[in-house]
Design a protein around this motif. Structure first.
Motif, short mmCIF file in Angstrom:
data_model
loop_
_atom_site.label_atom_id
_atom_site.label_comp_id
_atom_site.label_asym_id
_atom_site.label_seq_id
_atom_site.Cartn_x
_atom_site.Cartn_y
_atom_site.Cartn_z
N VAL A 29 0.84 -1.20 0.00
CA VAL A 29 0.00 0.00 0.00
C VAL A 29 0.87 1.25 0.00
O VAL A 29 0.57 2.23 -0.68
CB VAL A 29 -0.98 -0.02 1.19
N GLN A 30 1.99 1.22 0.72
CA GLN A 30 2.89 2.37 0.75
C GLN A 30 3.43 2.68 -0.65
O GLN A 30 3.56 3.84 -1.03
CB GLN A 30 4.04 2.13 1.72
N LYS A 31 3.71 1.66 -1.45
CA LYS A 31 4.18 1.87 -2.82
C LYS A 31 3.10 2.58 -3.65
O LYS A 31 3.40 3.47 -4.44
CB LYS A 31 4.57 0.56 -3.47
N LEU A 32 1.86 2.18 -3.45
CA LEU A 32 0.76 2.84 -4.16
C LEU A 32 0.61 4.29 -3.72
O LEU A 32 0.39 5.18 -4.55
CB LEU A 32 -0.56 2.10 -3.91
N LEU A 33 0.73 4.53 -2.42
CA LEU A 33 0.63 5.90 -1.90
C LEU A 33 1.74 6.78 -2.48
O LEU A 33 1.50 7.93 -2.87
CB LEU A 33 0.69 5.90 -0.38
N GLN A 34 2.95 6.24 -2.56
CA GLN A 34 4.07 6.99 -3.13
C GLN A 34 3.80 7.32 -4.59
O GLN A 34 4.07 8.43 -5.05
CB GLN A 34 5.37 6.20 -2.99
N HIS A 35 3.25 6.35 -5.32
CA HIS A 35 2.92 6.57 -6.73
C HIS A 35 1.88 7.69 -6.86
O HIS A 35 2.02 8.60 -7.68
CB HIS A 35 2.40 5.28 -7.36
N ALA A 36 0.83 7.63 -6.05
CA ALA A 36 -0.23 8.63 -6.12
C ALA A 36 0.30 10.02 -5.78
O ALA A 36 -0.04 11.00 -6.45
CB ALA A 36 -1.38 8.26 -5.17
N GLU A 37 1.13 10.11 -4.75
CA GLU A 37 1.65 11.41 -4.34
C GLU A 37 2.64 11.98 -5.36
O GLU A 37 2.74 13.20 -5.51
CB GLU A 37 2.32 11.31 -2.97
#
Length: 168
Positions: A15-23
């Motif tokens: 999930v952290q990887k997805l959050l980094q991508h979104a940000e």
């Protein structure tokens, strides 16, 4: 009265990887409800076409970074990255096949819209110390679906629960 619930879990690292991508993305995909939000249109007013919001006129640079929970099956970044068609993580540790990724990407671009819940990046506060990310859907016959998000702590303590679909 008991109401039906569905609970899905995700690994915090995924999930952290997805959050980094979104940000990191400069622009973000809108969700269905965004077509009715004036602040996402140039001039701060919903632009209509044939008496319906013209989603082609949404300024995608104004859409906030978030994750989409799609059909209670997978989380995806709403960040637009031309190098990647779909950036997602499947529930309960499921690893998608290439064929499934293609069918999910097709569903997101099809006329039949998938059931999408947007969860803003800020709702994932505390993910750094979480053991699991848990999302629960509960159907309330009077108010409709209620979606909650938990950062399950590693020490086994009860998690703080955030309601994520009751926000404007």
């Amino acid at each position: 009265m008991l109401t039906p619930t569905i609970t899905v879990e995700f690994e915090p690292g995924d999930v952290q990887k997805l959050l980094q991508h979104a940000e990191a993305a400069a622009a973000h995909l809108p969700c269905m409800g965004d077509q009715f939000v004036a602040k996402y249109y140039a001039g701060g007013k919903v632009i209509t076409k044939n008496d319906w919001p013209d989603v082609g006129q949404i300024d995608i640079a104004r859409i906030p970074p978030a994750l989409f929970l799609v059909n209670d099956s997978f989380l995806m970044s709403n960040g637009i990255d031309p190098a990647q068609a779909i950036v997602c993580v499947y529930k309960n540790g499921h690893i998608a096949s290439e064929q499934q990724n293609e069918s999910d990407a097709f569903a997101l671009g099809s006329e039949e819209l998938p059931n999408v819940t947007r969860i803003l990046v800020r709702d994932f506060a505390g993910i750094e110390s979480a053991q699991k990310i848990r999302i629960t859907f509960q159907h309330d016959p009077r108010k409709g679906p209620l979606v909650s998000l938990e950062m399950v702590p590693q020490n086994g303590e009860p998690a703080a629960i955030r309601i994520v679909n009751r926000r404007q």
